[in-house]
Write a protein that holds these residues in place. Sequence first.
Motif, PDB file in Angstrom:
ATOM      1  N   UNK A  62       0.825  -1.205   0.000  1.00 12.91           N
ATOM      2  CA  UNK A  62       0.000   0.000   0.000  1.00 12.91           C
ATOM      3  C   UNK A  62       0.861   1.258   0.000  1.00 12.91           C
ATOM      4  N   UNK A  63       1.856   1.289   0.875  1.00 20.89           N
ATOM      5  CA  UNK A  63       2.730   2.464   0.948  1.00 20.89           C
ATOM      6  C   UNK A  63       3.507   2.665  -0.346  1.00 20.89           C
ATOM      7  N   UNK A  64       3.993   1.571  -0.928  1.00 23.69           N
ATOM      8  CA  UNK A  64       4.778   1.672  -2.150  1.00 23.69           C
ATOM      9  C   UNK A  64       3.941   2.152  -3.324  1.00 23.69           C
ATOM     10  N   UNK A  65       2.733   1.620  -3.460  1.00 21.35           N
ATOM     11  CA  UNK A  65       1.862   2.048  -4.550  1.00 21.35           C
ATOM     12  C   UNK A  65       1.505   3.520  -4.412  1.00 21.35           C
ATOM     13  N   UNK A  66       1.211   3.939  -3.177  1.00 21.22           N
ATOM     14  CA  UNK A  66       0.885   5.352  -2.956  1.00 21.22           C
ATOM     15  C   UNK A  66       2.060   6.257  -3.275  1.00 21.22           C
ATOM     16  N   UNK A  67       3.266   5.863  -2.837  1.00 16.04           N
ATOM     17  CA  UNK A  67       4.459   6.678  -3.081  1.00 16.04           C
ATOM     18  C   UNK A  67       4.801   6.713  -4.568  1.00 16.04           C
ATOM     19  N   UNK A  68       4.742   5.540  -5.213  1.00 12.45           N
ATOM     20  CA  UNK A  68       5.059   5.485  -6.643  1.00 12.45           C
ATOM     21  C   UNK A  68       4.081   6.314  -7.459  1.00 12.45           C
ATOM     22  N   UNK A  69       2.824   6.336  -7.037  1.00 10.90           N
ATOM     23  CA  UNK A  69       1.829   7.157  -7.737  1.00 10.90           C
ATOM     24  C   UNK A  69       2.177   8.641  -7.617  1.00 10.90           C
ATOM     25  N   UNK A 149      13.830   8.056 -10.044  1.00  9.04           N
ATOM     26  CA  UNK A 149      12.577   7.445  -9.596  1.00  9.04           C
ATOM     27  C   UNK A 149      12.777   6.037  -9.090  1.00  9.04           C
ATOM     28  N   UNK A 150      13.614   5.257  -9.800  1.00  9.62           N
ATOM     29  CA  UNK A 150      13.896   3.884  -9.377  1.00  9.62           C
ATOM     30  C   UNK A 150      14.658   3.849  -8.053  1.00  9.62           C
ATOM     31  N   UNK A 154      13.377   2.129  -4.567  1.00 10.45           N
ATOM     32  CA  UNK A 154      14.140   1.141  -3.794  1.00 10.45           C
ATOM     33  C   UNK A 154      14.229   1.558  -2.335  1.00 10.45           C
ATOM     34  N   UNK A 155      14.513   2.850  -2.120  1.00 11.28           N
ATOM     35  CA  UNK A 155      14.584   3.355  -0.747  1.00 11.28           C
ATOM     36  C   UNK A 155      13.233   3.228  -0.046  1.00 11.28           C
ATOM     37  N   UNK A 156      12.161   3.526  -0.782  1.00  8.69           N
ATOM     38  CA  UNK A 156      10.817   3.420  -0.207  1.00  8.69           C
ATOM     39  C   UNK A 156      10.471   1.973   0.123  1.00  8.69           C
ATOM     40  N   UNK A 157      10.942   1.031  -0.700  1.00  8.50           N
ATOM     41  CA  UNK A 157      10.695  -0.393  -0.453  1.00  8.50           C
ATOM     42  C   UNK A 157      11.353  -0.832   0.849  1.00  8.50           C
ATOM     43  N   UNK A 159      12.232   1.081   3.345  1.00  4.74           N
ATOM     44  CA  UNK A 159      11.576   1.759   4.458  1.00  4.74           C
ATOM     45  C   UNK A 159      10.213   1.143   4.767  1.00  4.74           C
ATOM     46  N   UNK A 160       9.444   0.824   3.725  1.00  7.34           N
ATOM     47  CA  UNK A 160       8.091   0.286   3.909  1.00  7.34           C
ATOM     48  C   UNK A 160       8.108  -1.063   4.623  1.00  7.34           C
ATOM     49  N   UNK A 161       8.995  -1.944   4.188  1.00  8.71           N
ATOM     50  CA  UNK A 161       9.114  -3.241   4.858  1.00  8.71           C
ATOM     51  C   UNK A 161       9.756  -3.076   6.231  1.00  8.71           C
ATOM     52  N   UNK A 162      10.686  -2.128   6.340  1.00  8.31           N
ATOM     53  CA  UNK A 162      11.382  -1.909   7.602  1.00  8.31           C
ATOM     54  C   UNK A 162      10.463  -1.482   8.720  1.00  8.31           C
ATOM     55  N   UNK A 163       9.456  -0.655   8.406  1.00  6.46           N
ATOM     56  CA  UNK A 163       8.519  -0.187   9.436  1.00  6.46           C
ATOM     57  C   UNK A 163       7.784  -1.364  10.053  1.00  6.46           C
ATOM     58  N   UNK A 164       7.224  -2.231   9.207  1.00  2.99           N
ATOM     59  CA  UNK A 164       6.470  -3.376   9.712  1.00  2.99           C
ATOM     60  C   UNK A 164       7.333  -4.350  10.486  1.00  2.99           C
ATOM     61  N   UNK A 165       8.545  -4.605   9.997  1.00  2.00           N
ATOM     62  CA  UNK A 165       9.449  -5.529  10.679  1.00  2.00           C
ATOM     63  C   UNK A 165       9.868  -4.968  12.037  1.00  2.00           C
ATOM     64  N   UNK A 166      10.127  -3.657  12.070  1.00  2.00           N
ATOM     65  CA  UNK A 166      10.549  -3.027  13.329  1.00  2.00           C
ATOM     66  C   UNK A 166       9.428  -3.079  14.370  1.00  2.00           C
ATOM     67  N   UNK A 167       8.226  -2.663  13.997  1.00  2.00           N
ATOM     68  CA  UNK A 167       7.136  -2.605  14.972  1.00  2.00           C
ATOM     69  C   UNK A 167       6.708  -3.997  15.425  1.00  2.00           C
TER      70      UNK A 167
END
Length: 383
Positions: A62-69, A149-150, A154-157, A159-167
């Motif tokens: 969800x975060x990646x699709x929103x950011x990429x958009x 953009x790429x 990659x950075x957003x990917x 970060x997005x997975x990192x948030x869930x893994x951290x919490x």
Amino acid sequence: MKNGLIWFCRIAVGLLFIFSGLIKANDPLGFSYKLQEYFEVFHMTFFNGLALSLAITLCALEMLLGFALLIGTRINTVAWGLLLLIVFFAFLTFYSAFFKVVQTCGCFGDAIPLTPWQSFTKDLVLLVLVLVLFLNRKELKPLFKETTGNQLLIAATILSFGVGIYTYNFLPVIDFLPYKVGANLPDEMKIPAGAQPDEYELTYHLKNKANQQTKDLTDKEYVKTGIWKDSNWEIIGNPESKLVKRGFTPKIRDLSIQDIQGNNYTQELLANPFYNLFIVAYDLKHTDVDAVNRINALAANLADNYNIRTVLLTSNNATEAAAFAKAHHLVAEVFQADEVPLKTMVRANPGVMLMKGGTVMAKWHYHSLPKYDDIVKKYLRAQ
């Protein structure tokens, strides 16, 4: 005009998807519990073992699709992804609302609880906005060069997975649950004086002994029509009860703590005016045993030096709980509670709550268990 509409949809959808993914990624374990509810509804419980991985992945997606958009990279893939995802979510929320199965969709986690119909309405609005973007995807221009953009994606990917893994490993950054630090549990369980209770409607099934006619009447109709005065009409079976108006609901309404003999200790434990530890392990069969041993050593030191009472709260049956306590030489007293409130107390198995007078003073994931000296310095020497 058209360009303005496209930009509005682009910004609104992008930010909403990022927000929705981020708020759920703040509590991926809670989201995984919600996914397991859906798996049960659709008889797909064989996916339960993948619930956590799916939860973290969906939040990141969800975060990646929103950011990429928003930045306009890989726009064709993003447009298809947004459309498929919102159609999928709309189906789930409609199914939940129409068949009254999963009564909170978890769209925005516990931060913004929505009813199934509210969630479905939200998804319909989002579907319209996404359709505008999908049909005009060729006009969604990138904000950066393809290479930049790429790199951002990659950075957003990460970060997005990192948030869930951290919490997941260190508890939610923001706790929206009723057992958060600072909450007084007895207060969260109270119903204030004058609060409106739930309003129910009874439906009676009636049968006429003379002509065998049957009819159904609500309790109000039953009294208003005066049919109860007619001895020919009799009530058949038990009346059906239906909730027609939700009254005041306390934030905590399902917490009941018993010892292994079945005696209720909820009030006694929550009324303890001194510091005490709650070790919360809703499932002893799948708890982290090494963590339990470390917590037990900490509890033993606190008990010896500061007379801190420690209790273990679990949903396992009395035999399993007693056997576990004996096998690991636990200094904690063993108590039982339902799995649901235990999962809500601490998003960890096991987790630890430091309590005083029914107030949550601190809570820890077993990965971030504090040292004995830190607890003494911060809490016990300050009293």
